[in-house]
Design a protein around this motif. Structure first.
Motif, short mmCIF file in Angstrom:
data_model
loop_
_atom_site.label_atom_id
_atom_site.label_comp_id
_atom_site.label_asym_id
_atom_site.label_seq_id
_atom_site.Cartn_x
_atom_site.Cartn_y
_atom_site.Cartn_z
N LEU A 120 0.83 -1.20 0.00
CA LEU A 120 0.00 0.00 0.00
C LEU A 120 0.87 1.25 0.00
O LEU A 120 0.59 2.22 -0.75
N GLN A 121 1.90 1.25 0.79
CA GLN A 121 2.78 2.42 0.84
C GLN A 121 3.49 2.63 -0.49
O GLN A 121 3.67 3.77 -0.94
N THR A 123 2.35 1.74 -3.47
CA THR A 123 1.36 2.24 -4.41
C THR A 123 1.10 3.72 -4.18
O THR A 123 1.02 4.52 -5.15
N ARG A 124 0.98 4.12 -2.91
CA ARG A 124 0.75 5.52 -2.59
C ARG A 124 1.91 6.38 -3.05
O ARG A 124 1.73 7.46 -3.63
N THR A 125 3.12 5.92 -2.83
CA THR A 125 4.31 6.69 -3.21
C THR A 125 4.42 6.80 -4.73
O THR A 125 4.79 7.86 -5.27
N GLU A 128 1.97 9.39 -5.86
CA GLU A 128 2.48 10.73 -5.59
C GLU A 128 3.56 11.12 -6.59
O GLU A 128 3.65 12.28 -7.02
#
Length: 368
Positions: A120-121, A123-125, A128
């Motif tokens: 998840l982290q 994918t989020r990064t 961004e």
């Protein structure tokens, strides 16, 4: 005249006495030297024949692939096979015992949760980073502004979380103590429901398919075996006089540091399947049947001197000959003569220290 007459008479008597001695002297007797008869020796006639010698040496049995099965983690013993007593034969991948996995299962669940969080982290990064690149289109900016270090760190975190899952899964697999190969159990050092610590020894095992036999070989024996070891038929005899077939495993590449002897290692198959068993750390007799010799001769033990020499009779004269020993038996010895080994010989049965080469003797034939 009165004075000379006695003198003349004495001279005459002396002459008469001398004449009588000369006349009555006996004729000289001529003597002939005594000729001694040749000394008699007992001989036996031997002939060359085919013979396969057997070399017997002492060896020591040794366990093959001896190992200790240890606990990879600390936990309570969940299950133990009660039939695993010392001497039991187990097969490869057979389950011997298992540890409680409650703590490891919780660790595995946490590790999988960390993987999901890392995904998840990441994918989020990455999202961004996509937004940042669109906003900075055509403008010069640093790598931090383009979110490159953030994406790399998120990927490393995901890789670390996945490695943790793999490690915990491996620890879960290791909670099941299985036999790494076909083995025999030497010792069991664990009891049912016992709590074991990480690294604690649970079982001591050794390979059950074969056993090693180590033979220290002297230089003289090595000279005989070096060219024939690959063709020799090998068997060994244990303390119960039971015979076991054996084969060559390898020749030790290094000599013993103390004795400087070479070492031959043999292989005995299925030593624990027969009754009585062939066990490690025992002395055994190893019989090496070498290749057949065509010019061997069987002599009585009394015919061989301490220097491995044999006295023979040739044309009624003693001859000392050198031989090479092949094998000793209870009442005889098999040898090969160094010169003209195939010719029959009259061998002196009981040689004496006073015998000399070239001495004339009278051979007396005896029977073996």
């Amino acid at each position: 005249m009165r004075r000379t007459l006695p003198i003349v008479g004495g001279i005459g008597l002396l002459l008469v006495a001398i004449t009588l001695v000369i006349i009555t002297e006996p004729a000289p007797v001529t003597t002939k030297p005594l000729v001694a008869d040749p000394a008699p020796v007992t001989v036996v006639t031997v002939y060359a024949q085919a013979f396969a010698p057997t070399l017997t040496v002492l060896g020591t049995t040794s366990a093959r692939w001896r190992a200790e099965l240890r606990a990879r983690s600390g936990a309570q013993l969940h299950w133990l096979d009660d039939s695993l007593e010392p001497g039991t034969i187990v097969h490869k991948d057979q389950l011997l015992a298992s540890l409680d996995t409650t703590v490891l299962e919780a660790q595995l669940a946490q590790a999988k949760s960390d993987v999901a969080e890392a995904k998840l982290q990441l994918t989020r990064t990455q999202l961004e980073q996509t937004v940042a690149l669109k906003m900075l289109r055509g403008e010069q900016n640093t790598a931090f502004g383009r979110r490159e270090p953030q994406v790399a760190a998120a990927r490393l975190a995901l890789s670390k979380a996945r490695s943790t899952v793999t490690s915990v899964e491996k620890m879960l697999t290791d909670t099941q103590i299985r036999a790494p190969y076909d083995a025999v159990i030497f010792q069991r050092q664990v009891s049912p429901a016992q709590h074991v610590e990480q690294g604690q020894v649970l079982f001591e095992i050794a390979a059950s398919d074969s056993l090693d036999v180590k033979l220290p070989i002297s230089d003289n024996q090595w000279q005989r075996l070096s060219g024939e070891l690959g063709k020799a038929k090998i068997s060994l005899e244990d303390r119960q006089q039971q015979r076991w077939p054996a084969s060559l495993r390898y020749l030790a590449p290094l000599a013993n540091e103390v004795t400087r002897q070479r070492e031959i290692v043999l292989r005995v198959d299925t030593p624990y399947q027969r009754i009585p068993r062939l066990l490690p750390n025992q002395h055994v007799k190893v019989h090496l049947r070498l290749t057949e010799q065509q010019d061997a001769m069987q002599l009585p033990l009394s015919a061989l001197t301490r220097d491995d020499e044999v006295w023979t009779v040739q044309e009624a004269r003693l001859v000392k000959e050198h031989v090479r020993r092949l094998q000793h038996t209870e009442a005889s010895v098999w040898v090969i003569f160094n010169e003209s080994p195939s010719e029959p010989r009259q061998v002196v049965l009981y040689p004496l220290h006073s015998m000399l080469p070239g001495q004339v003797v009278t051979p007396i034939e005896a029977e073996l």
